[in-house]
Write an enzyme that holds these catalytic residues in place. Structure first.
Site, PDB file in Angstrom:
ATOM      1  N   ASP A   1       0.828  -1.203   0.000  1.00 29.34           N
ATOM      2  CA  ASP A   1       0.000   0.000   0.000  1.00 29.34           C
ATOM      3  C   ASP A   1       0.865   1.257   0.000  1.00 29.34           C
ATOM      4  O   ASP A   1       0.730   2.138  -0.848  1.00 29.34           O
ATOM      5  CB  ASP A   1      -0.882   0.017   1.256  1.00 29.34           C
ATOM      6  CG  ASP A   1      -2.359  -0.161   0.942  1.00 29.34           C
ATOM      7  OD1 ASP A   1      -2.795   0.286  -0.129  1.00 29.34           O
ATOM      8  OD2 ASP A   1      -3.072  -0.713   1.776  1.00 29.34           O
TER       9      ASP A   1
ATOM     10  N   THR B   1      -6.938  -5.029   0.285  1.00 23.79           N
ATOM     11  CA  THR B   1      -5.771  -5.513   1.030  1.00 23.79           C
ATOM     12  C   THR B   1      -6.051  -6.844   1.722  1.00 23.79           C
ATOM     13  O   THR B   1      -5.137  -7.657   1.881  1.00 23.79           O
ATOM     14  CB  THR B   1      -5.308  -4.463   2.061  1.00 23.79           C
ATOM     15  OG1 THR B   1      -6.429  -3.989   2.807  1.00 23.79           O
ATOM     16  CG2 THR B   1      -4.635  -3.301   1.370  1.00 23.79           C
TER      17      THR B   1
END
Length: 372
Positions: free
Chosen positions: A45, A148
């Site tokens: 990320d 995620t």
């Protein structure tokens, strides 16, 4: 600074490709970090957003930036920040060695800027993570790793980058680095073991382009996706949804599926918002038989829980194929109302030819539910 859209699109495609290669590098050995809302966020990320921001800020300064992540976590953890910076620098250096394969005489894209220091990386993360879109001007909206939770499982996730002007999408690139369409359908377990998945991109009014990516640092050829045919029967439709969602009224979505005869529900179950949009367009989705609705949990007028980076870019790709996206009141989606879709309530995405009918059915179900 305004550059020609064909150049900007090519530049955005390369930017997303570089970020995708970073995520693939760490996908099998990722470290999960807790955020305030307990949503898992990974080194991928932070690293992907840092690379995206380095390219954007270094090549097209002067626009606004809106991203999911800021540097708060990294500023509190020096060791983690150093690890992320080393990853970002490593991928940036590797990509630079191969950029000659992406050189384009007509579009003039040569080299993507990298991150020169750890301090610069943190500042770039904050620039996007604290950015807020408004009703006027141009800004980039990015989601460095959408999904995620499934990323950590080696399943589907997406990297999105959209250029928005005055609240409307102008240009979009979305990559699904793990996606294989060998089975003809988008699924969590349909994983690309050898390449870098699929990329979709578009400029408003020019149709949606499809690429199957390798891991060779290059974009490769593309093909234009056809516009959707008109569905012959509503019973042929399949609903794309997420059974793990706690923010959407799954009971109303299932009631719609039963009314249409579009069972089982959901037809496709996916975690990532952008991957769900991808299922509307890819594999059997190219036939225009997939739809998606979102009826928010809670009362009408509650603060929106839909973030701009979970939708910007994918909606433009979809409408360029003949899809239509509105909120539950039939209004266009406004990407200039802040970091959430605060000007809209819910969502209906369906091929143009049946969107109005689907919207009416959903509104009838909502009205019926409100009387109970």
């Amino acid at each position: 600074m305004s550059l020609p859209l064909p150049f900007t699109k090519r530049f955005a495609e390369l930017t997303v490709l570089r970020a995708a290669l970073l995520t693939r590098r760490v996908i099998s050995a990722v470290t999960e970090i807790s955020k305030h809302d307990a949503t898992p966020v990974t080194m991928a990320d932070f690293g992907a957003q840092a690379l995206i921001m380095a390219a954007l800020h270094g090549t097209i300064p002067g626009y606004g930036y809106v991203g999911e992540e800021d540097a708060e976590t990294l500023r509190k953890d020096e060791a983690l920040a150093k690890t992320v910076f080393e990853l970002v620098r490593e991928i940036g250096d590797e990509f630079a060695k191969h950029e000659v394969v992406n050189a384009d005489e007509d579009l003039g894209v040569r080299r993507l800027p990298g991150v020169t220091s750890q301090a610069e990386m943190l500042d770039l993360l904050d620039l996007a993570g604290r950015g807020t879109p408004g009703p006027k001007g141009r800004y980039w909206v990015m989601d460095p790793v959408d999904g995620t939770a499934t990323f950590l499982k080696g399943q589907q996730y997406a990297i999105s980058l959209a250029l928005v002007e005055d609240g409307k999408e102008v240009l979009s690139v979305v990559c699904y680095p793990n996606l294989s369409l060998d089975d003809g359908v988008v699924s969590e377990t349909g994983v690309d073991k050898t390449g870098c998945g699929v990329m979709l991109s578009t400029i408003r009014g020019e149709g949606t382009e499809y690429r199957k990516l390798s891991t060779e640092y290059s974009l490769g050829p593309f093909r234009k996706l056809d516009r959707f045919p008109v569905p012959t029967s509503l019973a042929d439709l399949r609903l794309v949804d997420c059974l793990a969602s706690k923010s959407s009224r799954l009971d109303i979505a299932e009631a719609l599926a039963k009314q249409l005869g579009a069972l089982p529900f959901p037809g496709i179950d996916l975690w990532s918002s952008h991957v769900r949009y991808g299922a509307l367009m890819l594999g059997e989705g190219e036939q225009g038989k997939h739809i998606m609705i979102r009826v928010p949990v809670g009362a009408r007028g509650d603060p929106s829980r839909a973030y701009v980076w979970d939708h910007a870019g994918s909606q433009l790709l979809y409408t360029e194929m003949g899809g239509k996206v509105t909120d539950l009141e039939g209004k266009d989606i406004d990407f200039g109302a802040g970091r959430t879709l605060a000007a809209n309530w819910g969502l209906v995405a369906a091929p143009e030819g049946v969107h109005g009918e689907i919207l009416s059915l959903v509104r009838e179900l909502i009205a019926k539910d409100s009387k109970q």
